[in-house]
Design an enzyme around this catalytic site. Sequence first.
Site, short mmCIF file in Angstrom:
data_model
loop_
_atom_site.label_atom_id
_atom_site.label_comp_id
_atom_site.label_asym_id
_atom_site.label_seq_id
_atom_site.Cartn_x
_atom_site.Cartn_y
_atom_site.Cartn_z
CB SER A 240 -4.09 1.18 4.04
OG SER A 240 -3.14 0.92 3.06
CB SER B 64 -0.95 0.01 1.19
OG SER B 64 -2.02 -0.88 0.97
CE LYS C 25 -4.72 1.67 -0.35
NZ LYS C 25 -3.97 0.41 -0.20
#
Length: 360
Positions: A188, A131, A134
Amino acid sequence: MALVVGLCAPGPLLAAQDGGKRPTASVSKRAVAESPGKKPVARSAQRSSRSVARSRPPVSAGRSSVAAKRPVVQRVTAASATSRVSYGQAFGLHAVDDPLDLKSSVALVLDQDTEEVLFSKNPQAVLPIASLTKLMTALVVIEAGQPLDEMLTITREDIDTEKGSRSRLAVGTRLSREEMLHLALMSSENRAAHALGRHYPGGLGPFVAAMNRKARELGMHDTRFVEPTGLSSRNQSSARDLAVLVKATYDVPLIRELSTSPEYQVVVGKRQLHYRNTNGLVFNPSWEIGLQKTGYIAEAGRCLVMQAELAGRKLIMVFLDSAGRFSRLGDAERVRRWLLEQGVGASEGLGAEGNPRVTS
């Protein structure tokens, strides 16, 4: 030469070491006195490191620029990596010792302003980043200039079919683009991140292309994205590239604000959903964190990137492939404690330029 661990054509197995011997560290006398004893090297890593020594010179320690010329990348197969073992573990990166005994197989700490490397461990290894993806998702969304108050809808397309992960955002949930960004960066939220990419002009395909284009513009030559959430192990990068990404996203005030928010609530229908930051260090008053992002999938291990101020200096920290649920936070604490013990910002008893330094 950068070590790339990914889903590629079969090739020779590369050890994490540079050269044919156990990597050495340049440290202050105090750090050497406090460092744990050496651990035995796995035989497979020794054999691999000897083969690497014939084809490349050792990496030099000392002052280094994040935007320096990139080394030639040799890709290796990840066929031996399983769902229970991270790529870093499968390819022996955890066998590399470091004076701070970090649980992360890859680590990089550098001065944000001068780009001087203070600590490094396997910084050229290219691994899945989970993640941490992101951060690039948010950067592309914000630079596209789409209205932050536009309402986006979660659809069945946003359901995770890669890992089967759960989400509290049911199909049909409507939130603003800024709310989606907030949940993606702070907690997340995978469906939120996927919806952001899907609502990009032209859809998900052009969004992923924009992610990779932005990576090239930033000089992140070891980085590749295939989707906006990080659930795919084919989203890969190196610690050096991620330091570049942290520096770029730190320049965006909204990303700084949303990623470091401790808690956030959104109204979904008649319910109010409460979210908390996935990084426990943002709740610790002894840390001054300007930007952060965590990540985890089995192939990547536990990951963490941060921008933090310490003793008046802005630092960028990258930890990849950490073993253990809280070990990435523990590694950050170890580095922080070591830097404070060495007197970050002071000039006595440190490296040639007045700074502590560890490389491995």
